[in-house]
Design an enzyme around this catalytic site. Structure first.
Site, PDB file in Angstrom:
ATOM      1  N   THR A   1       0.837  -1.201   0.000  1.00 18.86           N
ATOM      2  CA  THR A   1       0.000   0.000   0.000  1.00 18.86           C
ATOM      3  C   THR A   1       0.874   1.254   0.000  1.00 18.86           C
ATOM      4  O   THR A   1       1.961   1.239   0.563  1.00 18.86           O
ATOM      5  CB  THR A   1      -0.890  -0.027   1.264  1.00 18.86           C
ATOM      6  OG1 THR A   1      -1.858  -1.048   1.104  1.00 18.86           O
ATOM      7  CG2 THR A   1      -1.579   1.292   1.530  1.00 18.86           C
TER       8      THR A   1
ATOM      9  N   ARG B   1     -13.971  -8.159  -0.084  1.00 21.87           N
ATOM     10  CA  ARG B   1     -13.172  -7.745   1.089  1.00 21.87           C
ATOM     11  C   ARG B   1     -12.578  -6.337   0.891  1.00 21.87           C
ATOM     12  O   ARG B   1     -12.021  -6.021  -0.155  1.00 21.87           O
ATOM     13  CB  ARG B   1     -12.045  -8.754   1.307  1.00 21.87           C
ATOM     14  CG  ARG B   1     -11.164  -8.462   2.520  1.00 21.87           C
ATOM     15  CD  ARG B   1      -9.943  -7.647   2.149  1.00 21.87           C
ATOM     16  NE  ARG B   1      -9.041  -7.482   3.298  1.00 21.87           N
ATOM     17  CZ  ARG B   1      -8.009  -6.646   3.321  1.00 21.87           C
ATOM     18  NH1 ARG B   1      -7.738  -5.906   2.264  1.00 21.87           N
ATOM     19  NH2 ARG B   1      -7.238  -6.551   4.367  1.00 21.87           N
ATOM     20  N   VAL B   2     -12.709  -5.514   1.902  1.00 20.42           N
ATOM     21  CA  VAL B   2     -12.095  -4.193   1.891  1.00 20.42           C
ATOM     22  C   VAL B   2     -11.271  -4.053   3.168  1.00 20.42           C
ATOM     23  O   VAL B   2     -11.739  -4.422   4.253  1.00 20.42           O
ATOM     24  CB  VAL B   2     -13.168  -3.071   1.837  1.00 20.42           C
ATOM     25  CG1 VAL B   2     -12.509  -1.701   1.919  1.00 20.42           C
ATOM     26  CG2 VAL B   2     -13.999  -3.176   0.562  1.00 20.42           C
ATOM     27  N   GLY B   3     -10.047  -3.539   3.038  1.00 24.44           N
ATOM     28  CA  GLY B   3      -9.179  -3.365   4.209  1.00 24.44           C
ATOM     29  C   GLY B   3      -9.306  -1.982   4.823  1.00 24.44           C
ATOM     30  O   GLY B   3     -10.334  -1.311   4.668  1.00 24.44           O
TER      31      GLY B   3
ATOM     32  N   THR C   1      -0.306   1.240   6.693  1.00 25.96           N
ATOM     33  CA  THR C   1      -0.168   0.074   5.818  1.00 25.96           C
ATOM     34  C   THR C   1      -0.003  -1.153   6.708  1.00 25.96           C
ATOM     35  O   THR C   1       0.685  -1.087   7.727  1.00 25.96           O
ATOM     36  CB  THR C   1       1.039   0.192   4.870  1.00 25.96           C
ATOM     37  OG1 THR C   1       1.217  -1.079   4.214  1.00 25.96           O
ATOM     38  CG2 THR C   1       2.332   0.547   5.587  1.00 25.96           C
ATOM     39  N   GLY C   2      -0.636  -2.237   6.326  1.00 27.76           N
ATOM     40  CA  GLY C   2      -0.514  -3.436   7.147  1.00 27.76           C
ATOM     41  C   GLY C   2      -1.720  -4.336   6.968  1.00 27.76           C
ATOM     42  O   GLY C   2      -2.481  -4.182   6.013  1.00 27.76           O
TER      43      GLY C   2
HETATM   44  N1  ASP Z   1      -3.675  -2.341   4.515  1.00 22.88           N
HETATM   45  C1  ASP Z   1      -3.944  -2.932   3.247  1.00 22.88           C
HETATM   46  C2  ASP Z   1      -5.142  -3.817   3.307  1.00 22.88           C
HETATM   47  O1  ASP Z   1      -5.343  -4.476   4.314  1.00 22.88           O
HETATM   48  C3  ASP Z   1      -2.803  -3.767   2.730  1.00 22.88           C
HETATM   49  C4  ASP Z   1      -1.494  -3.051   2.663  1.00 22.88           C
HETATM   50  O2  ASP Z   1      -1.163  -2.235   3.527  1.00 22.88           O
HETATM   51  O3  ASP Z   1      -0.743  -3.296   1.693  1.00 22.88           O
HETATM   52  O4  ASP Z   1      -5.871  -3.874   2.345  1.00 22.88           O
END
Ligand code: ASP
Length: 355
Positions: A194, A222-224, A245-246
């Site tokens: 991300t 799915r949505v993060g 990010t995570g």
């Molecule tokens: N945080 C993002 C998600 O869970 C993934 C990422 O940080 O690359 O969709």
């Protein structure tokens, strides 16, 4: 007399941006994802490519801020460069869903008025961060998803980008491996790619933005956290600007971006209240902001999640915190800080750009 006052007020209002004012403070931090990065896996060529991409994004944002531009524009300028780079999991180079598509999420927030815009699950918009910003400025909503978001994009003149544009062989191979070897997204992605940026401009305004393809093999819509205001992104001039990010599910459960801002705001308010009017320093120090960011990331880790955050404070401190072995990152300030870094504990001082 009144006329004179009005004239003076007008003259003040029409002053050019404080680009010339050497005392005017600005600050920027960017990330291109955190993760369990193994220095042994990082070839010199790869490293050069990632550092160059981070540097280009940092320079683009810093140029806006050094020229007296807005925090929001700096955030967009930095993120667009990373969305367009196949190295990061955003825009071109986004990870694949279980069904073999690329579904993009993004969000942006203006710390001045806490106006915010977000999109999720879009498949045909080249720069989702720009669509998120158009949701913010051109609709009465905050969050649009899927086909609805794309229909909205069409009404605002966004070109339809063919889905094939986003696909890269590396990301497709990751999906195939995930399916064949029954792996998790973390096994094949190694890092969350991300991208995000946070900025303080010379007028004291903060902004934050985040853009992602999510996690490899995601399904069922799915949505993060990335497009969720308060989880992956938050900006408030009274506290700070954050991009995360995570492992999104954990960041949503902690409400990471808002949690950090809320703690910072409470700290600042308490300091001002306790120090009284004579206080020279009601501000939050970099070490205090670092402590707060680390504490919230520890909370994420305690639940079992990992990843990282970047933030900038109204005082102009750009801060990182991550509980992974590395985070692709960079920061630049009017005080002359310029660095890009990948692994924990390192900070490569980068070339000062020409501005
Ligand atoms: N945080 C993002 C998600 O869970 C993934 C990422 O940080 O690359 O969709």
């Amino acid at each position: 007399m009144k006329k004179l006052a009005a004239l003076i007020a007008l003259a003040l209002m029409t002053q050019p941006a404080r680009a010339q004012d050497p005392a005017a403070k600005w600050s920027l931090a960017i990330h291109g994802g955190a993760g369990t990065l193994d220095p042994a896996q990082m070839t010199p060529e790869k490293r050069v490519a990632y550092e160059a991409a981070l540097q280009a994004a940092l320079d683009a944002g810093a140029k806006v801020l050094a020229g007296g531009g807005e925090a929001l524009d700096a955030v967009k300028a930095a993120i667009i460069i990373m969305e367009d780079s196949p190295l990061f999991n955003a825009g071109k180079g986004a990870v694949f869903t279980w069904d073999g598509t690329n579904e993009l999420d993004a969000s942006i927030m203006d710390g001045r008025d806490r106006s915010a815009g977000a999109v999720a699950g879009v498949k045909t918009v080249k720069n989702p961060i720009l669509l998120a910003d158009t949701v913010r400025t051109g609709s009465e909503h905050v969050f649009l998803i899927g086909k609805g978001a794309e229909d909205f994009a069409a009404t605002k003149g966004f070109a339809v980008t063919p889905p094939a544009y986003f696909a890269t062989p590396e990301r497709r191979e990751a999906l195939e491996r995930l399916k064949a070897e029954k792996l998790s997204a973390l096994d094949v992605d190694h890092k969350f790619g991300t991208v995000g940026a946070v900025a303080l401009d010379q007028k004291g305004n903060l902004a934050a933005g985040t853009s992602t393809g999510g996690m490899t093999g995601k399904r069922w819509g799915r949505v993060g956290d990335a497009p969720l205001i308060g989880a992956g992104t938050y900006a408030d001039n009274r506290s700070c600007a954050v991009s995360a990010t995570g492992w999104g599910e954990f960041f949503i459960r902690v409400g990471v971006a808002h949690e950090i801002c809320a703690r910072l705001r409470a700290t600042r308010e308490a300091k001002v209240a306790l120090a009284g009017e004579d206080a020279e320093d009601g501000g939050v120090k970099a070490a205090e902001a670092q402590y707060i960011a680390d504490a919230v990331m520890a909370d994420v880790a305690q639940l079992g999640g990992d990843g990282g955050v970047i933030l900038v404070t109204p005082e102009g401190d750009p801060v990182y915190s991550f509980n992974t072995t590395g985070m692709y990152r960079g920061r630049a300030t009017s005080a002359g800080m310029r660095e890009v870094a990948i692994f924990g504990g390192e900070a490569r001082v980068s070339k000062a750009p020409n501005h």
